[in-house]
Structure formats: structure tokens, C-alpha cells
Design a protein around this motif. Sequence first.
Motif, PDB file in Angstrom:
ATOM      1  N   SER A 327       0.867  -1.169   0.000  1.00  0.00           N
ATOM      2  CA  SER A 327       0.000   0.000   0.000  1.00  0.00           C
ATOM      3  C   SER A 327       0.909   1.225   0.000  1.00  0.00           C
ATOM      4  CB  SER A 327      -0.891   0.008   1.250  1.00  0.00           C
ATOM      5  OG  SER A 327      -1.773   1.112   1.231  1.00  0.00           O
ATOM      6  N   LEU A 328       0.664   2.147  -0.918  1.00  0.00           N
ATOM      7  CA  LEU A 328       1.521   3.328  -1.037  1.00  0.00           C
ATOM      8  C   LEU A 328       1.664   4.035   0.308  1.00  0.00           C
ATOM      9  CD1 LEU A 328       3.092   5.297  -2.901  1.00  0.00           C
ATOM     10  CD2 LEU A 328       0.937   6.546  -3.187  1.00  0.00           C
ATOM     11  N   ALA A 329       2.908   4.274   0.715  1.00  0.00           N
ATOM     12  CA  ALA A 329       3.202   4.994   1.954  1.00  0.00           C
ATOM     13  C   ALA A 329       3.898   6.307   1.603  1.00  0.00           C
ATOM     14  CB  ALA A 329       4.090   4.154   2.869  1.00  0.00           C
ATOM     15  N   VAL A 330       3.439   7.395   2.185  1.00  0.00           N
ATOM     16  CA  VAL A 330       4.035   8.713   1.937  1.00  0.00           C
ATOM     17  C   VAL A 330       5.126   8.924   2.983  1.00  0.00           C
ATOM     18  CG1 VAL A 330       3.612  11.180   1.675  1.00  0.00           C
ATOM     19  CG2 VAL A 330       1.821   9.530   1.072  1.00  0.00           C
ATOM     20  N   LYS A 331       6.370   8.672   2.597  1.00  0.00           N
ATOM     21  CA  LYS A 331       7.482   8.703   3.538  1.00  0.00           C
ATOM     22  C   LYS A 331       8.122  10.088   3.602  1.00  0.00           C
ATOM     23  CE  LYS A 331       8.326   3.809   2.736  1.00  0.00           C
ATOM     24  NZ  LYS A 331       9.279   2.775   2.280  1.00  0.00           N
ATOM     25  N   ARG A 332       8.681  10.380   4.755  1.00  0.00           N
ATOM     26  CA  ARG A 332       9.157  11.741   5.057  1.00  0.00           C
ATOM     27  C   ARG A 332      10.182  12.234   4.049  1.00  0.00           C
ATOM     28  NH1 ARG A 332      13.491  13.343   7.838  1.00  0.00           N
ATOM     29  NH2 ARG A 332      13.903  11.211   8.492  1.00  0.00           N
ATOM     30  N   THR A 333      11.139  11.381   3.637  1.00  0.00           N
ATOM     31  CA  THR A 333      12.222  11.840   2.775  1.00  0.00           C
ATOM     32  C   THR A 333      11.993  11.523   1.295  1.00  0.00           C
ATOM     33  OG1 THR A 333      13.430   9.766   3.172  1.00  0.00           O
ATOM     34  CG2 THR A 333      13.914  11.618   4.631  1.00  0.00           C
ATOM     35  N   ALA A 334      10.807  11.032   0.961  1.00  0.00           N
ATOM     36  CA  ALA A 334      10.517  10.715  -0.434  1.00  0.00           C
ATOM     37  C   ALA A 334      10.129  11.966  -1.215  1.00  0.00           C
ATOM     38  CB  ALA A 334       9.389   9.682  -0.509  1.00  0.00           C
ATOM     39  N   LYS A 335      10.374  11.926  -2.516  1.00  0.00           N
ATOM     40  CA  LYS A 335      10.005  13.044  -3.386  1.00  0.00           C
ATOM     41  C   LYS A 335       8.511  13.335  -3.292  1.00  0.00           C
ATOM     42  CE  LYS A 335      10.351  14.633  -8.184  1.00  0.00           C
ATOM     43  NZ  LYS A 335      10.727  14.268  -9.575  1.00  0.00           N
ATOM     44  N   LEU A 336       7.703  12.289  -3.140  1.00  0.00           N
ATOM     45  CA  LEU A 336       6.253  12.450  -3.022  1.00  0.00           C
ATOM     46  C   LEU A 336       5.875  13.365  -1.873  1.00  0.00           C
ATOM     47  CD1 LEU A 336       3.361  11.682  -3.751  1.00  0.00           C
ATOM     48  CD2 LEU A 336       3.648   9.572  -2.450  1.00  0.00           C
ATOM     49  N   ASN A 337       6.682  13.365  -0.806  1.00  0.00           N
ATOM     50  CA  ASN A 337       6.415  14.233   0.341  1.00  0.00           C
ATOM     51  C   ASN A 337       7.140  15.570   0.208  1.00  0.00           C
ATOM     52  OD1 ASN A 337       5.402  14.774   3.069  1.00  0.00           O
ATOM     53  ND2 ASN A 337       7.541  14.618   3.685  1.00  0.00           N
ATOM     54  N   LEU A 338       8.409  15.528  -0.185  1.00  0.00           N
ATOM     55  CA  LEU A 338       9.210  16.752  -0.248  1.00  0.00           C
ATOM     56  C   LEU A 338       8.746  17.692  -1.356  1.00  0.00           C
ATOM     57  CD1 LEU A 338      12.771  15.212   0.306  1.00  0.00           C
ATOM     58  CD2 LEU A 338      11.326  16.362   1.990  1.00  0.00           C
ATOM     59  N   GLU A 339       8.224  17.132  -2.444  1.00  0.00           N
ATOM     60  CA  GLU A 339       7.754  17.949  -3.562  1.00  0.00           C
ATOM     61  C   GLU A 339       6.277  17.660  -3.815  1.00  0.00           C
ATOM     62  OE1 GLU A 339      10.351  17.396  -6.923  1.00  0.00           O
ATOM     63  OE2 GLU A 339      12.128  17.340  -5.655  1.00  0.00           O
ATOM     64  N   SER A 340       5.508  17.644  -2.733  1.00  0.00           N
ATOM     65  CA  SER A 340       4.113  17.220  -2.796  1.00  0.00           C
ATOM     66  C   SER A 340       3.268  18.065  -3.752  1.00  0.00           C
ATOM     67  CB  SER A 340       3.487  17.252  -1.395  1.00  0.00           C
ATOM     68  OG  SER A 340       3.606  18.549  -0.820  1.00  0.00           O
ATOM     69  N   GLU A 341       3.628  19.350  -3.906  1.00  0.00           N
ATOM     70  CA  GLU A 341       2.827  20.218  -4.771  1.00  0.00           C
ATOM     71  C   GLU A 341       2.842  19.733  -6.229  1.00  0.00           C
ATOM     72  OE1 GLU A 341       7.016  21.523  -4.656  1.00  0.00           O
ATOM     73  OE2 GLU A 341       5.513  21.144  -3.105  1.00  0.00           O
ATOM     74  N   GLU A 342       3.922  19.013  -6.608  1.00  0.00           N
ATOM     75  CA  GLU A 342       4.024  18.498  -7.972  1.00  0.00           C
ATOM     76  C   GLU A 342       2.966  17.437  -8.262  1.00  0.00           C
ATOM     77  OE1 GLU A 342       7.320  16.110 -10.712  1.00  0.00           O
ATOM     78  OE2 GLU A 342       8.009  17.363  -9.038  1.00  0.00           O
ATOM     79  N   TYR A 343       2.450  16.800  -7.198  1.00  0.00           N
ATOM     80  CA  TYR A 343       1.523  15.682  -7.377  1.00  0.00           C
ATOM     81  C   TYR A 343       0.115  16.013  -6.866  1.00  0.00           C
ATOM     82  CZ  TYR A 343       6.057  13.508  -7.955  1.00  0.00           C
ATOM     83  OH  TYR A 343       7.328  13.215  -8.377  1.00  0.00           O
ATOM     84  N   GLU A 344      -0.147  17.293  -6.654  1.00  0.00           N
ATOM     85  CA  GLU A 344      -1.438  17.706  -6.087  1.00  0.00           C
ATOM     86  C   GLU A 344      -2.618  17.342  -6.983  1.00  0.00           C
ATOM     87  OE1 GLU A 344      -0.192  21.567  -3.323  1.00  0.00           O
ATOM     88  OE2 GLU A 344      -1.014  21.870  -5.329  1.00  0.00           O
ATOM     89  N   ASP A 345      -2.401  17.301  -8.292  1.00  0.00           N
ATOM     90  CA  ASP A 345      -3.496  17.041  -9.225  1.00  0.00           C
ATOM     91  C   ASP A 345      -3.786  15.553  -9.394  1.00  0.00           C
ATOM     92  OD1 ASP A 345      -3.733  19.748  -9.641  1.00  0.00           O
ATOM     93  OD2 ASP A 345      -2.420  19.755 -11.392  1.00  0.00           O
ATOM     94  N   TYR A 346      -2.965  14.699  -8.765  1.00  0.00           N
ATOM     95  CA  TYR A 346      -3.148  13.258  -8.911  1.00  0.00           C
ATOM     96  C   TYR A 346      -3.924  12.689  -7.727  1.00  0.00           C
ATOM     97  CZ  TYR A 346       0.532  13.604 -12.446  1.00  0.00           C
ATOM     98  OH  TYR A 346       1.276  13.934 -13.543  1.00  0.00           O
ATOM     99  N   THR A 347      -4.874  11.828  -8.027  1.00  0.00           N
ATOM    100  CA  THR A 347      -5.599  11.118  -6.983  1.00  0.00           C
ATOM    101  C   THR A 347      -4.804   9.884  -6.589  1.00  0.00           C
ATOM    102  OG1 THR A 347      -7.713  11.847  -7.870  1.00  0.00           O
ATOM    103  CG2 THR A 347      -7.753   9.942  -6.388  1.00  0.00           C
ATOM    104  N   MET A 348      -4.506   9.754  -5.296  1.00  0.00           N
ATOM    105  CA  MET A 348      -3.765   8.588  -4.803  1.00  0.00           C
ATOM    106  C   MET A 348      -4.515   8.015  -3.613  1.00  0.00           C
ATOM    107  SD  MET A 348       0.203   9.893  -5.188  1.00  0.00           S
ATOM    108  CE  MET A 348      -0.119  11.620  -4.886  1.00  0.00           C
ATOM    109  N   ILE A 349      -5.334   7.014  -3.881  1.00  0.00           N
ATOM    110  CA  ILE A 349      -6.202   6.447  -2.850  1.00  0.00           C
ATOM    111  C   ILE A 349      -6.105   4.924  -2.879  1.00  0.00           C
ATOM    112  CG2 ILE A 349      -8.580   6.221  -2.042  1.00  0.00           C
ATOM    113  CD1 ILE A 349      -9.197   8.894  -3.385  1.00  0.00           C
ATOM    114  N   ASN A 350      -5.982   4.330  -1.711  1.00  0.00           N
ATOM    115  CA  ASN A 350      -6.118   2.876  -1.599  1.00  0.00           C
ATOM    116  C   ASN A 350      -7.417   2.599  -0.853  1.00  0.00           C
ATOM    117  OD1 ASN A 350      -5.610   0.192  -1.867  1.00  0.00           O
ATOM    118  ND2 ASN A 350      -4.055   0.097  -0.266  1.00  0.00           N
ATOM    119  N   THR A 351      -8.117   1.547  -1.259  1.00  0.00           N
ATOM    120  CA  THR A 351      -9.427   1.248  -0.689  1.00  0.00           C
ATOM    121  C   THR A 351      -9.557  -0.227  -0.359  1.00  0.00           C
ATOM    122  OG1 THR A 351     -10.410   0.758  -2.849  1.00  0.00           O
ATOM    123  CG2 THR A 351     -10.462   3.069  -2.112  1.00  0.00           C
TER     124      THR A 351
END
Length: 453
Positions: A327-351
Motif C-alpha cells: 500500500s503506497l506509503a508517503v514517507k518523510r524523505t521521499a520526493k512524493l512528500n518533499l515535492e508534494s505540490e508536484e503531485y497535487e493534481d493526482y488522486t492517490m487512494i487505496n481502498t
Amino acid sequence: MAINTRALEYELDALVKAFGCSGEDITIDYGESGATIDGTYVDYSSEDMREIKNRLKKHVYDLLSEKTGITLPWGTLTGIRPTKFPMDMFREGRSEEEVFRYMKDSFQTSDVKIKLAGNIAKKELEILKRLDLQSGFSLYIGIPFCPSRCFYCSFASYPADKRAKDMAGYVDCVIRELEEVSRLTKNRRLCSVYVGGGTPTALDEILLDKLLTSLDDLFDMDGVCEYTVESGRPDSITKEKLGVLKRHGVSRICINPQTMNDETLKIIGRKHSAKDIRDSFLLAREMGFDNINMDLILGLPKEGRDEVARTFDEIEKLRPDGITVHSLAVKRTAKLNLESEEYEDYTMINTDELVELAAERCNDMGLLPYYMYRQKNMKGNFENVGYAREGCEGIYNILMMEDIQDVVAVGAGTVSKIFASPGHAKRYDNVKDLDTYFERFSEVLAKKNNYYL
């Protein structure tokens, strides 16, 4: 009794975040004899720290569940090892019904997750009976180079093209570490070997052969029950490198697509296509590899049921021997967290729907769950589960997760776990930064001598 409020704070904070909430949604103040949670005082009043934590977590859980209308699949459980409780209870001879009732009453865990944890605990106990846990040890070798860095990655990993000049020196340092480990463990049996990263096959075939030759020279590999090399990225796999792995007796490899949708692969930072994954997998099969694991991630950008189903349709054609569903984890030092604004338009949901779909499709392929762990900040507050055919389970994964055997690790950013007594491991971290690893290598070697003092 003195209360470790730091431990309480850590677990309650993890629970609050699991609901997608923060300190603005709920306030918790810690005192010497109790905690005030949103204005309600809850005293500690117990000699059992576990009972205190469970009671406070239940209060927070009920409060947030009422506020948000959400229930969590694992209830109040916040640790990385949900199988710990059923494993301990099964070892004590307790029944499945007793395990179910304890998990339900203590943690409000869902029926589905209790069954999953129980089945995995039984499978792990069955596998562990076959291993020499006390006198044996396992070895992890970290190779911190990758063709590119994925946006969710927080591991020690460096672009292979930019750090190519450092690879030979790095392998030399790892071999020097292995020499020290060989000396320290000369009277012990090597149980399993895991070469991970990064991407070990980012090394060229000459360096890869040099590294694996050193293992043959320094350790008795005949008794090794599992020898895994993560050849995870298809853009790092060649026929020559697979030939090196085969010659050295590697018994298990990982080819990790994460998804079989080309658009998603580009978004997450991969420089290969789904076709490249298929080609690499079929090449490995052609060369005789009969235990191939594939990693997938649920909750990636723009991926709902149709995209995940398409990935499984493609994977099913390949018939892997194991699949690890993350399951996708948003980790502190990952680009997904550090540059989160770059991915704001993407839906990332696990259900629940996606997790159930993955479990059903793995089961349809004859792959059964055998190990599991959880991380902080996972989408949907779910879990990572390893599925495998009978006899193809990742033994190192179980040993590392259940903390029951010494794991000696070499390389930058790796962690060794050494047991002074059963259930009490000491962690020894190698420096994470590659340049610091080189600069302080004499300290890295000296630290190894502390392991068995």
C-alpha cells in the motif's frame, strides 16, 4: 509506576494520523497520572503499560471514529507487525477463537484483518520450524544504486549514471565488510542471503560477479536455504547479469513492476515500460529462474479498480512465483512528500476494494499470504502482504520482520539486528549517506566488532 509518555505519544499520534487527522482535530495533554483527551481526563491506573496504551488508544479511536464516521481496518493497532499477537498466542497453544476474541476486544480489528493476521502467523510458524534460528544468522547486502529514483522511495539510493565512478570502490568496501563478518561468524551457519537496494543489478556484470564471488569465498553457501537478489528494475537487467546470478546459485530474484500501466510508470519516475517488464521476466524464466517475486503498489496516481485489474491481468500471464502487494506509503524523505505540490493534481487512494481485489487475484494464481508488515502514513491505513506459491516464500522477509534471528547487514544505509537474548535485539545502523560511508569506513568496520562482544 513511571509512565513512558513518549511511547504513548508516538502511538497515539500514529493513530490520529491514521484517521487523516491532526492536532487541530483532537488535543491530547499528557500528565504524570493520566492524559486529557479533548477535555476528558483518562487516568493511567494500571501496572500494565500495554493495558494503559490500549485503553487510551481505544478512547482516541472511538472519539475520532465518531467525529469522522470512519473505522480503520486494523482498529487501534499502530505497530508494523500485526502478526505478533497471534504468533505469540499460537505459540502458547491458544485457539483461533481466542486469538480472534483478543484482537477484536483489545484493538477493534476488523474480522477480515484478524483472519489475515492469523493465517499468516500460522504459515510463518510452520516455515520457521524448519530453520536453525539460534545458531544460524542471515546476511543482508545493500547496493544503493538505481537507474532512477521513484517518487515514493526513501531508501539510500543514488542514480547509477551519476555515481558510476563510485561503484567499484563501493563494492570493494562491501567486500571488506563481508570479510569482517566472515571472521566474526566463522562458527555460525549462514541461513539466508538477501542482496537488496537500491537495485543490485545496477552494477555491471563484472562488479556483480566480483561481489557474489566474494560470498562464495568467504562463507559456506551450501547450507543457505534462500539466496535472493533484487533485480527489481527491468532497465537494469541483462542476459549477462542474469547469467552471473545463475552461476552463483541465486535461488530467488525479484522483478518489480509496481504497476503494468505505462502512464503510471512515467509519473512515479520509472524509465521503462510494461513491455520491458514482460521481456525481462520471460528472459529470466528462459534462463531457468523458478522463484521470481514481483512487487506491486496499490494507491498509485490515477490508479483505481480498472488500472489495478489491468495490472493483474498482465501479471497473471507471466505466472510469477510470488507477489508482494504494497500500500503506497508517503514517507518523510521521499520526493512524493518533499515535492508534494508536484503531485497535487493526482488522486492517490487505496481502498478496501483494491486490497480485496489484489488478494482475490493472488489467490486465483495459487499465491497464498505468508508475511505482512505495516508502515506509517500508508494510504488507507492498510498493510503490505507477501503472497507466494508453496515453497517459494521469501524466508528472509519473515526472519527480518519477526525479529527472531541475527541479521548482519553490510553497505551504506543498512541496519543489523543482533540478539543479546531472545526477543531483545540491538540495532546497529550503517551510515546512510554514500559519501559519508566512504569517509567513515574505518568506523563502519570497527563497529562490526561490537556486534558479538
